[in-house]
Design a protein around this motif. Structure first.
Motif, PDB file in Angstrom:
ATOM      1  N   GLY A 114       0.890  -1.268   0.061  1.00  0.00           N
ATOM      2  CA  GLY A 114       0.097  -0.062   0.098  1.00  0.00           C
ATOM      3  C   GLY A 114       0.884   1.274  -0.060  1.00  0.00           C
ATOM      4  N   THR A 115       0.384   2.143   0.472  1.00  0.00           N
ATOM      5  CA  THR A 115       0.873   3.473   0.572  1.00  0.00           C
ATOM      6  C   THR A 115       1.148   4.293   1.961  1.00  0.00           C
ATOM      7  OG1 THR A 115      -0.870   5.059   0.196  1.00  0.00           O
ATOM      8  CG2 THR A 115      -0.036   4.135  -1.720  1.00  0.00           C
ATOM      9  N   VAL A 116       2.186   5.101   2.083  1.00  0.00           N
ATOM     10  CA  VAL A 116       2.370   5.778   3.166  1.00  0.00           C
ATOM     11  C   VAL A 116       0.994   6.330   3.625  1.00  0.00           C
ATOM     12  CG1 VAL A 116       3.302   7.899   4.319  1.00  0.00           C
ATOM     13  CG2 VAL A 116       4.533   6.416   2.954  1.00  0.00           C
ATOM     14  N   SER A 117       0.133   7.156   2.874  1.00  0.00           N
ATOM     15  CA  SER A 117      -0.843   7.712   3.415  1.00  0.00           C
ATOM     16  C   SER A 117      -2.042   6.971   3.733  1.00  0.00           C
ATOM     17  CB  SER A 117      -1.498   8.848   2.235  1.00  0.00           C
ATOM     18  OG  SER A 117      -1.797   7.958   1.083  1.00  0.00           O
ATOM     19  N   GLY A 118      -2.084   5.457   3.207  1.00  0.00           N
ATOM     20  CA  GLY A 118      -3.288   4.497   3.389  1.00  0.00           C
ATOM     21  C   GLY A 118      -4.023   4.420   2.227  1.00  0.00           C
ATOM     22  N   LEU A 119      -4.004   5.488   1.312  1.00  0.00           N
ATOM     23  CA  LEU A 119      -4.865   5.474   0.074  1.00  0.00           C
ATOM     24  C   LEU A 119      -4.249   4.293  -0.906  1.00  0.00           C
ATOM     25  CD1 LEU A 119      -6.955   6.824  -1.569  1.00  0.00           C
ATOM     26  CD2 LEU A 119      -5.091   8.254  -2.926  1.00  0.00           C
ATOM     27  N   ARG A 120      -5.287   3.443  -1.438  1.00  0.00           N
ATOM     28  CA  ARG A 120      -5.175   2.453  -2.246  1.00  0.00           C
ATOM     29  C   ARG A 120      -5.016   3.054  -3.605  1.00  0.00           C
ATOM     30  NH1 ARG A 120      -8.821  -0.775  -3.039  1.00  0.00           N
ATOM     31  NH2 ARG A 120      -7.597  -2.408  -4.095  1.00  0.00           N
ATOM     32  N   THR A 121      -3.887   3.216  -4.140  1.00  0.00           N
ATOM     33  CA  THR A 121      -3.806   3.823  -5.428  1.00  0.00           C
ATOM     34  C   THR A 121      -3.758   2.846  -6.615  1.00  0.00           C
ATOM     35  OG1 THR A 121      -1.420   3.823  -5.653  1.00  0.00           O
ATOM     36  CG2 THR A 121      -2.526   5.972  -4.404  1.00  0.00           C
ATOM     37  N   ARG A 122      -3.450   1.745  -6.612  1.00  0.00           N
ATOM     38  CA  ARG A 122      -3.681   0.575  -7.622  1.00  0.00           C
ATOM     39  C   ARG A 122      -4.395  -0.586  -7.269  1.00  0.00           C
ATOM     40  NH1 ARG A 122       1.597   1.254 -10.088  1.00  0.00           N
ATOM     41  NH2 ARG A 122       3.315   2.384  -8.864  1.00  0.00           N
ATOM     42  N   ARG A 123      -4.803  -1.371  -8.147  1.00  0.00           N
ATOM     43  CA  ARG A 123      -5.866  -2.514  -8.134  1.00  0.00           C
ATOM     44  C   ARG A 123      -4.853  -3.514  -7.226  1.00  0.00           C
ATOM     45  NH1 ARG A 123      -5.992  -4.545 -14.377  1.00  0.00           N
ATOM     46  NH2 ARG A 123      -6.557  -2.420 -14.759  1.00  0.00           N
ATOM     47  N   TYR A 124      -3.449  -3.410  -7.204  1.00  0.00           N
ATOM     48  CA  TYR A 124      -2.715  -4.560  -6.709  1.00  0.00           C
ATOM     49  C   TYR A 124      -2.518  -4.088  -4.946  1.00  0.00           C
ATOM     50  CZ  TYR A 124      -1.555  -5.393 -11.403  1.00  0.00           C
ATOM     51  OH  TYR A 124      -1.558  -5.322 -13.065  1.00  0.00           O
ATOM     52  N   HIS A 125      -3.077  -3.215  -4.740  1.00  0.00           N
ATOM     53  CA  HIS A 125      -2.719  -2.942  -3.126  1.00  0.00           C
ATOM     54  C   HIS A 125      -3.790  -3.592  -2.496  1.00  0.00           C
ATOM     55  CE1 HIS A 125      -0.638   1.242  -3.941  1.00  0.00           C
ATOM     56  NE2 HIS A 125       0.095   0.252  -3.920  1.00  0.00           N
ATOM     57  N   GLY A 126      -3.507  -4.212  -1.165  1.00  0.00           N
ATOM     58  CA  GLY A 126      -4.268  -5.018  -0.452  1.00  0.00           C
ATOM     59  C   GLY A 126      -3.469  -5.267   0.898  1.00  0.00           C
ATOM     60  N   LEU A 127      -4.098  -5.784   1.669  1.00  0.00           N
ATOM     61  CA  LEU A 127      -3.443  -6.524   2.889  1.00  0.00           C
ATOM     62  C   LEU A 127      -3.137  -7.897   2.805  1.00  0.00           C
ATOM     63  CD1 LEU A 127      -5.563  -4.771   5.643  1.00  0.00           C
ATOM     64  CD2 LEU A 127      -3.489  -3.914   4.601  1.00  0.00           C
ATOM     65  N   LEU A 128      -3.790  -8.630   1.805  1.00  0.00           N
ATOM     66  CA  LEU A 128      -3.636 -10.044   1.682  1.00  0.00           C
ATOM     67  C   LEU A 128      -3.577 -10.359   0.300  1.00  0.00           C
ATOM     68  CD1 LEU A 128      -2.968 -12.904   3.015  1.00  0.00           C
ATOM     69  CD2 LEU A 128      -5.377 -13.385   2.941  1.00  0.00           C
ATOM     70  N   VAL A 129      -2.720 -10.357  -0.272  1.00  0.00           N
ATOM     71  CA  VAL A 129      -2.449 -10.687  -1.896  1.00  0.00           C
ATOM     72  C   VAL A 129      -1.766 -12.299  -1.857  1.00  0.00           C
ATOM     73  CG1 VAL A 129      -1.720 -10.136  -4.102  1.00  0.00           C
ATOM     74  CG2 VAL A 129      -2.213  -8.282  -2.614  1.00  0.00           C
ATOM     75  N   VAL A 130      -2.537 -12.974  -2.403  1.00  0.00           N
ATOM     76  CA  VAL A 130      -2.118 -14.514  -2.323  1.00  0.00           C
ATOM     77  C   VAL A 130      -1.565 -15.145  -3.585  1.00  0.00           C
ATOM     78  CG1 VAL A 130      -2.918 -16.964  -1.786  1.00  0.00           C
ATOM     79  CG2 VAL A 130      -3.980 -14.760  -0.785  1.00  0.00           C
ATOM     80  N   ALA A 131      -0.373 -15.542  -3.440  1.00  0.00           N
ATOM     81  CA  ALA A 131       0.303 -16.303  -4.686  1.00  0.00           C
ATOM     82  C   ALA A 131      -0.320 -17.636  -5.061  1.00  0.00           C
ATOM     83  CB  ALA A 131       1.511 -16.404  -4.690  1.00  0.00           C
ATOM     84  N   GLY A 132      -0.417 -18.018  -6.251  1.00  0.00           N
ATOM     85  CA  GLY A 132      -1.105 -19.348  -6.574  1.00  0.00           C
ATOM     86  C   GLY A 132       0.037 -20.141  -6.942  1.00  0.00           C
ATOM     87  N   GLU A 133      -0.019 -21.116  -7.967  1.00  0.00           N
ATOM     88  CA  GLU A 133       0.738 -22.027  -8.309  1.00  0.00           C
ATOM     89  C   GLU A 133       2.318 -21.468  -8.862  1.00  0.00           C
ATOM     90  OE1 GLU A 133      -0.563 -24.841 -11.128  1.00  0.00           O
ATOM     91  OE2 GLU A 133      -2.272 -25.547 -10.091  1.00  0.00           O
ATOM     92  N   THR A 134       2.009 -20.171  -9.519  1.00  0.00           N
ATOM     93  CA  THR A 134       3.051 -19.416  -9.589  1.00  0.00           C
ATOM     94  C   THR A 134       3.303 -18.029  -8.961  1.00  0.00           C
ATOM     95  OG1 THR A 134       2.381 -18.365 -11.536  1.00  0.00           O
ATOM     96  CG2 THR A 134       3.303 -20.633 -11.906  1.00  0.00           C
ATOM     97  N   PRO A 135       4.282 -17.540  -8.736  1.00  0.00           N
ATOM     98  CA  PRO A 135       4.390 -16.083  -8.243  1.00  0.00           C
ATOM     99  C   PRO A 135       3.336 -15.216  -9.048  1.00  0.00           C
ATOM    100  CG  PRO A 135       6.386 -17.080  -8.117  1.00  0.00           C
ATOM    101  CD  PRO A 135       5.811 -17.921  -8.970  1.00  0.00           C
TER     102      PRO A 135
END
Length: 644
Positions: A34-55
């Motif tokens: 995420g960002t310093v401000s706490g604003l999610r600026t990307r679709r990729y931002h989050g607290l739990l992003v889970v890898a699958g069979e490949t990264p």
């Protein structure tokens, strides 16, 4: 490590705080970001992003935990920050931030509301898709803290909207399971079930991509903070949902201890090297098949070209030689027709690269030289000889050694096979068919390395020595150009002729690829200080060399806009920090001072991807960082060249 922290002048100014990103990896290719401000600026931002069979096959789960303070009077103050389709920013919790800092590489926020101070810390369990978020009362109180869990379950590259089905949320003890994929656990869970419509991602909008999504408010946690030291913590984890993780405070403490161990193992000479050693750790992951390298966060998976270019810095200068040996063996097993697999990010194994295999031979040679691991040399030498034989005989995409001069040529219609691999609407921007300078520098380096390893083992080097001599003599004859620097490509199809046409030319556009001809261990040429000064004057920026000189036709100084504009500028003037390593090596071999040449990179560490080095930057001042905020070969090469 260097101190990375910001006060209210950065935290409380949205454009400043939202342009600085933090990353906490899980060691498997997943992350929190995420960002310093706490604003999610990307679709990729989050607290739990889970890898699958490949990264590369990641899914976003827990998006945010929106904190709010409830005072005994009933008054409420919200600490979160969101931007909406309308352009509104609401709530505006960033305005209450008095401090953000990285502590042992982990983010910590501190909000102040009068005499009340609340701190948030975040960490992940290494080797498991599990995030811990701890809120601690520092002063003031008593208050109640609520944490609204904004959730989804989608491909990290995509969006999810309210016109489709809502995420399935099943109640369990102390929380819920979302979509059967991940579990939330914490105090005072109360289900809600409501869409938040039109969350806006400003960075995606700037990249010309879909910039809005809808989030599901699955429920809210709550707990009392009576006095200083009290905590309210939430855990979220994927896989093994019935297996409770350790307490959140224990996860944070262990993550800090591990990060300190990672830094200590690298034996850094100072705080900058310590910071880079921890940055390198983010890219080295372990999948079901063993160690691998994530090329960049948040959107790349594993690419062999990036892995092998970054190998020495990521593994041999961080105390990871054992993991590196395992990785090299695994990559050797992908060799086919003399070529190393390039990536499986697309869902299938691809071999579309003319340089990754040569970087692999370089990585093996460096590993053996720096570790004296002759057992690995003995094990892999037969595979390395098959690479030489495959290139001499010819392999995919027209890659073969020209029998007339021994130089490596490459090219196939519609393909971009070198590291300059951007394409717009399927058409390579810089196809470089023919005999690229860096491919042939790598080829000569690889042939010499195979000969050296064979000599070390007192074994037959096969065709490598003779091929090396022929290619070396031809390189020295063919690549120096009348303008002073080296040709970027020789025997290139003329631009007005189709690939494979009869008319060939030598391309003298000033690019940094030629630096490898002076910087590699078995480089074909000795550097001339006058030539390097000429190249540096045209290409060098504080963050590394431009990919094309400013006065060249086609130069583009800004790497921005939509996908076509960005890909069009990718190698047409955009700065690439990874090439600072080749630049410094060449200068050192020429006897030139390099003492001040990394100041720009060092100053960049707290500017974009915090504690790391970006993928790219604008070719024109102020050289704004672009691309992935956290890039493996940028970090690997900067770390390597600092320690060389």
């Amino acid at each position: 490590m260097i101190e990375i922290g910001f006060g209210p002048q950065v935290c409380g100014q949205l454009s400043a705080g939202a342009s600085r990103e933090w990353l906490v990896p899980d060691g498997r290719g997943g992350y929190a970001m995420g960002t310093v401000s706490g604003l999610r600026t990307r679709r990729y931002h989050g607290l739990l992003v889970v890898a699958g069979e490949t990264p590369a096959t990641r899914r976003l789960g827990l998006v945010s935990l929106d904190a709010a303070i409830i005072f005994p009077s009933g008054a409420q103050v919200r600490l979160a920050t969101h931007e909406w389709r309308s352009g509104d920013v609401d709530p505006r919790g960033f305005e209450l931030l008095e401090r953000f800092e990285l502590v042992d590489g982990l983010p910590r926020w501190r909000w102040r509301v009068g005499d009340l101070v609340i701190e948030r810390e975040l960490a992940m369990t290494y080797g498991r898709s599990c995030v811990a978020v701890v809120h601690r009362l520092i002063s003031g109180g008593p208050v109640r803290l609520t944490l609204a869990a904004a959730c989804t379950w989608r491909d990290a590259h995509a969006e999810r909207r309210a016109d489709g089905p809502a995420p399935r949320v099943e109640p369990v003890a102390d929380g819920a399971v979302v979509e059967g994929a991940y579990r939330l656990s914490g105090p005072g869970w109360k289900p809600v079930g409501q869409w938040w419509h039109g969350v806006h991602h400003r960075e995606e909008a700037a990249r010309g991509l879909l910039a809005e999504e809808d989030l599901w408010h699955a429920g809210t946690f709550s707990g009392e903070l009576t006095g200083p030291g009290d905590t309210v913590s939430v855990l979220a984890w994927a896989e093994d949902l019935a297996e409770e993780p350790p307490p959140a405070t224990d996860i944070v403490a262990e993550a800090r201890r591990r990060n300190r161990r990672v830094v200590a193992a690298a034996k850094p000479a100072g705080p900058v090297e310590a910071t880079l050693a921890l940055a390198a750790d983010a890219f080295v992951v372990r999948t079901g098949t063993g160690p691998d390298v994530v090329a960049g966060y948040p959107w790349f998976g594993a690419w062999s070209r990036d892995t092998m270019t970054a190998y020495e810095g990521l593994f041999l200068h961080t105390g990871r030689a054992d993991e590196g040996r395992e990785l090299l063996r695994a990559y050797a097993a992908t060799l086919s027709e003399g070529m190393l697999a390039n990536t499986a990010d697309t869902g299938r194994v691809e071999y579309n690269t003319a340089d990754a295999t040569l970087w692999f031979l370089h990585a093996v040679a460096r590993h053996v030289e720096l570790t004296s691991d002759t057992d690995l040399a003995d094990e892999l030498l037969p595979a390395l000889r098959t690479v030489v034989d495959g290139h001499l005989a010819g392999t995919r995409y027209g890659i073969h050694a020209d029998p007339d001069d021994g130089l490596l040529t490459q090219g196939a219609g519609g393909e971009a096979l070198t590291w300059m691999d951007a394409r717009v609407y399927g058409i390579p921007v810089t196809p470089r068919a023919g005999k690229p300078v860096e491919v042939n520098a790598l080829w000569i380096n690889a042939l010499a390395a195979v000969g050296s390893l064979a000599g070390l083992l007192e074994q037959d080097a096969g065709a490598a020595p003779r091929a090396h001599q022929q290619a070396l003599e031809s390189f020295r004859r063919r690549f120096p150009s009348p303008v002073g620097w080296l040709y970027d490509v020789v025997d290139a199809p003329a631009p007005t002729y189709p690939l494979g046409g009869a008319t060939l030319h030598d391309d003298d556009l000033l690019r940094p690829n030629q630096l490898l001809a002076w910087s590699l261990p078995y480089a074909p040429l000795k550097p001339d200080p006058a030539v390097l000064r000429q190249i540096g004057a045209a290409l060098l920026t504080p963050l590394g060399p431009r990919s094309l000189a400013q006065d060249s036709p086609g130069f583009l100084g800004r790497h921005g806009g939509g996908p076509a504009e960005r890909d069009g500028a990718y190698h047409q003037g955009t700065v690439w920090p990874w090439m600072i390593g080749s630049w410094l090596d060449a200068c050192r071999r020429a006897g030139m001072s390099t003492d001040e040449m990394l100041i720009g990179i060092d100053s960049h560490l707290p500017e974009f991807g915090l504690g790391s080095v970006s993928e790219t930057a604008d070719g024109l001042p102020p050289h704004t960082a672009t691309g992935c905020p956290f890039q493996a070969w940028s970090v690997g090469e900067v770390l390597r060249v600092r320690r060389s």
